[in-house]
Enzyme design. Structure first.
Site, PDB file in Angstrom:
ATOM      1  N   LYS A  52     104.690  21.362  32.774  1.00 42.48           N
ATOM      2  CA  LYS A  52     103.512  21.874  32.243  1.00 42.48           C
ATOM      3  C   LYS A  52     103.643  21.017  30.653  1.00 42.48           C
ATOM      4  O   LYS A  52     102.298  20.613  30.552  1.00 42.48           O
ATOM      5  CB  LYS A  52     103.412  23.437  31.820  1.00 42.48           C
ATOM      6  N   GLN A  96     106.268  32.282  30.610  1.00 42.37           N
ATOM      7  CA  GLN A  96     106.727  31.983  32.072  1.00 42.37           C
ATOM      8  C   GLN A  96     107.356  33.219  32.668  1.00 42.37           C
ATOM      9  O   GLN A  96     108.433  33.545  32.021  1.00 42.37           O
ATOM     10  CB  GLN A  96     107.529  30.490  32.144  1.00 42.37           C
ATOM     11  N   ASP A 119      96.901  31.958  31.793  1.00 42.31           N
ATOM     12  CA  ASP A 119      97.335  32.407  32.975  1.00 42.31           C
ATOM     13  C   ASP A 119      96.558  33.164  33.765  1.00 42.31           C
ATOM     14  O   ASP A 119      96.881  33.391  35.112  1.00 42.31           O
ATOM     15  CB  ASP A 119      98.891  33.023  32.742  1.00 42.31           C
TER      16      ASP A 119
HETATM   17  N1  GUN Z   1     106.032  31.899  37.566  1.00 45.64           N
HETATM   18  C1  GUN Z   1     105.492  31.634  38.742  1.00 45.64           C
HETATM   19  N2  GUN Z   1     104.204  30.960  38.576  1.00 45.64           N
HETATM   20  C2  GUN Z   1     103.600  31.161  37.405  1.00 45.64           C
HETATM   21  C3  GUN Z   1     102.477  30.805  36.667  1.00 45.64           C
HETATM   22  O1  GUN Z   1     101.370  30.577  37.328  1.00 45.64           O
HETATM   23  N3  GUN Z   1     102.530  31.295  35.274  1.00 45.64           N
HETATM   24  C4  GUN Z   1     103.600  32.038  34.816  1.00 45.64           C
HETATM   25  N4  GUN Z   1     103.506  32.154  33.394  1.00 45.64           N
HETATM   26  N5  GUN Z   1     104.740  32.131  35.400  1.00 45.64           N
HETATM   27  C5  GUN Z   1     104.684  31.896  36.583  1.00 45.64           C
END
Ligand code: GUN
Length: 291
Positions: A52, A96, A119
């Protein structure tokens, strides 16, 4: 059979975002800024967050990675989120997941300012999504919608079957596919661990979204001829012959399923890359909301 190549689709979206950032910079404004919080040292989470951050820099976004040890206090984490909410130079915040067991995930999600919730996990964002309002769409379902759009996959009136009902993928995916939008208007069935006759239901799918996190779960005898198959799985499976000691496997048994489909996403190189594109688009949206 068409391979729904996430590399091609995400590269096109990133190129467009990069041009938009260049325009912002030309106007002497600051560029969009994503703050990512990573707790502990889960290998997969490390990889996702690193990706990211790297993608942000590739298109000219600013990013800040904030790391905490596994045993961080919940209050320390919540205080950090509050300070990021208040920071006028931060547009998007993501924490995350998954989080260590001693931290209340729901409290953390609800601590994020809905205006910075890139998110799309905050109840305010989810509520707006359900009501068909403009909001942040969770990155993975958003990425899948962008992929359907990029490859111009007809969805109207089709039967979409989503395997998995998680807040991150399955549930919002089902809402989007049933919404009255360009790449929606499907009749949607959501399947989960208590579903009876899963195979029979999957066989009715014109569009099958596998988001249950079980490697190679979907076999050829579960897929109708000509179906569109979207594989959301990214599981690390031990493989001593691989350089890193593991291989990434999707939820679909690709080699046997692909020949039956009209279109299918590969793993890796499919939905995972689109998830990042979705997150970047959300971050730009958060930036514009504040201007
Ligand atoms: N863990 C798995 N997928 C995601 C996501 O799209 N965002 C976040 N913050 N954590 C995740």
């Amino acid at each position: 059979m068409l391979i729904l190549d996430g590399k091609i689709a995400s590269a096109a979206i990133k190129e467009q975002l990069k041009l938009e950032v260049e325009k912002i910079i030309e106007e002497n404004k600051r560029s969009p800024h994503l703050a990512a919080i990573l707790i502990g040292s889960n290998g997969a989470s490390e990889t996702y967050v690193a990706s990211k951050v790297k993608n942000c820099s590739e298109i000219g976004f600013q990013s800040t990675l904030i790391r905490f040890d596994d045993d961080v206090d919940q209050s320390t984490l919540l205080n950090k989120i509050t300070s990021l909410n208040e920071d006028i130079n931060v547009d998007g915040i993501l924490v995350q997941l998954p989080l260590p067991k001693h931290i209340n995930e729901q409290k953390v999600i609800e601590a994020i300012d809905p205006g910075k919730d890139v998110d799309g996990f905050h109840p305010v964002s989810v509520g707006k999504l359900v009501q068909g309002m403009q909001t942040f769409i969770p990155a993975t379902p958003f990425g899948i919608m962008l992929m359907l759009e990029f490859f111009n996959i007809e969805t109207k009136g089709k039967h979409a079957v989503v395997i998995g009902r998680s807040n991150i993928v399955g549930r919002p995916m089902s809402i989007l596919l049933s919404s009255n939008i360009k790449y929606g208007n499907c009749t949607v069935t959501v399947c989960h661990s208590h579903t009876h006759n899963l195979k029979e239901i999957c066989l009715q799918a014109d569009i099958l979204v596998a988001a249950l996190g079980k490697p190679e779960f979907v076999k050829a005898d579960m897929v109708k001829d000509g179906a569109v198959v979207i594989d959301v799985g990214i599981t690390r499976v031990e493989d001593i012959t691989a350089k890193k000691g593991f291989r990434i496997k999707g939820d679909v048994s690709f080699n046997e399923v692909a020949p039956k489909t009209s279109a299918i996403t590969p793993v890796p190189g499919g939905v995972g890359l689109m998830t990042i594109a979705g997150l970047l688009k959300n971050t730009l949206q958060a930036y514009h909301l504040k201007q």
